[in-house]
Design a protein around this motif. Sequence first.
Motif, PDB file in Angstrom:
ATOM      1  N   UNK A  44       0.813  -1.210   0.000  1.00  0.00           N
ATOM      2  CA  UNK A  44       0.000   0.000   0.000  1.00  0.00           C
ATOM      3  C   UNK A  44       0.852   1.268   0.000  1.00  0.00           C
ATOM      4  N   UNK A  45       2.180   1.090   0.061  1.00  0.00           N
ATOM      5  CA  UNK A  45       3.117   2.223   0.092  1.00  0.00           C
ATOM      6  C   UNK A  45       2.874   3.120   1.303  1.00  0.00           C
ATOM      7  N   UNK A  46       2.378   2.527   2.378  1.00  0.00           N
ATOM      8  CA  UNK A  46       2.180   3.273   3.623  1.00  0.00           C
ATOM      9  C   UNK A  46       3.530   3.496   4.300  1.00  0.00           C
ATOM     10  N   UNK A 146     -16.845   7.943  11.215  1.00  0.00           N
ATOM     11  CA  UNK A 146     -17.603   6.856  10.592  1.00  0.00           C
ATOM     12  C   UNK A 146     -17.663   7.128   9.094  1.00  0.00           C
ATOM     13  N   UNK A 147     -16.676   6.668   8.330  1.00  0.00           N
ATOM     14  CA  UNK A 147     -16.644   6.952   6.879  1.00  0.00           C
ATOM     15  C   UNK A 147     -17.823   6.320   6.159  1.00  0.00           C
ATOM     16  N   UNK A 148     -18.303   7.013   5.158  1.00  0.00           N
ATOM     17  CA  UNK A 148     -19.424   6.488   4.365  1.00  0.00           C
ATOM     18  C   UNK A 148     -19.002   5.208   3.662  1.00  0.00           C
ATOM     19  N   UNK A 149     -19.914   4.248   3.590  1.00  0.00           N
ATOM     20  CA  UNK A 149     -19.612   2.964   2.967  1.00  0.00           C
ATOM     21  C   UNK A 149     -19.204   3.125   1.508  1.00  0.00           C
ATOM     22  N   UNK A 150     -19.825   4.090   0.838  1.00  0.00           N
ATOM     23  CA  UNK A 150     -19.492   4.315  -0.569  1.00  0.00           C
ATOM     24  C   UNK A 150     -18.047   4.766  -0.727  1.00  0.00           C
ATOM     25  N   UNK A 155     -12.350   3.581  -2.146  1.00  0.00           N
ATOM     26  CA  UNK A 155     -10.945   3.393  -1.790  1.00  0.00           C
ATOM     27  C   UNK A 155     -10.498   1.964  -2.068  1.00  0.00           C
ATOM     28  N   UNK A 156     -11.364   1.004  -1.730  1.00  0.00           N
ATOM     29  CA  UNK A 156     -11.029  -0.402  -1.938  1.00  0.00           C
ATOM     30  C   UNK A 156     -10.780  -0.692  -3.419  1.00  0.00           C
ATOM     31  N   UNK A 157     -11.595  -0.055  -4.280  1.00  0.00           N
ATOM     32  CA  UNK A 157     -11.457  -0.281  -5.723  1.00  0.00           C
ATOM     33  C   UNK A 157     -10.133   0.249  -6.265  1.00  0.00           C
TER      34      UNK A 157
END
Length: 342
Positions: A44-46, A146-150, A155-157
């Motif tokens: 993830x390059x974190x 609480x981040x929005x699920x969308x 981000x996951x995509x």
Amino acid sequence: LLDYNRAGIPLIEIVTKPIEGAGERAPEVAKAYVAELREVIKALAVSEARMDKGQMRCDVNLSLRPHGREEFGTRSETKNVNSLRSVERAARFEIQRHAAVLNSGGTIVQETRHFHEEDGSTTSGRIKDNAEDYRYFPEPDLVPVAPARTWVEELRAGLPEMPRVRRNRLREEWGVSEHDMQSILNAGAVDPIVATIEAGADSAAARKWWMGEMARNANETGKALDELPVTPVQVARVAELVAKGDLNDKLARQVFEGVLAGEGTPDEVVEKRGLKVVSDEGALSTAVEEAIDGNPAIADKIRSGKVAAAGALVGAVMKATRGQADAARVKELILEKLGVEG
């Protein structure tokens, strides 16, 4: 004049759920978990997640409980363990220590412990009888997020290929076993091999040199593979010279020796050290004839059908040419001159 220390460098603390049922393999499971987490962080390059440089640390929490009991035993927390090997050693030591205390009728104390690299032991740090000892308190300026699920899915995509998926893909592409792939992973050779293939080498040659000559040098110098003074492009170049017949394996190792010693690029080392395979048929023929004349008994064995004896003459020619002859071609010439079919 203020010392901001590492201000601006984020700190991420990842707390796992209890991992149950590992039993005597708990140390291996702990090491494997941290190793996989480290690979994810790197992908993830974190962070580079270099444990030896303090970029990643592990607190090993461990407890034992009797078979059949659901309630967890009292845990100990070994702080700031700084290598994958030490994670395994710390967990193993604590299992043995807990068991010895419990088997003798003693009680485990909830505490932090210090790990000692020299012998793999732990010693008591600070007693922590309950949660209040951890000084937990709410921070009024930091509200829960609480981040929005969308947004999470967005981000996951955009995430890169995860390490496990990538390893499985590469293992199939390279045609190696799971055991060999694990060895490559343990050596930290996945990325160098991929980069060497991208630079033009075939996968077999890339694996051969990184897991052989480069790994040996890294072990001798106490460095990681990516810390060696050689690049994937240079490894690919040496592999190309071997494939073209300009170098054999022995000469290639000498080229790498020169590159690692700072003598220049592979081509510069070849030029400076005079490390090209002898391809002059006339010179090879002369060397072969001299080897035959100097070893009549071996030559007679070969003429009588003992082709394996040709190895001794090949060795003599290789010595005479300082290892710069093509061994396969030398053997062909020997058999031709002795009138024997290979």
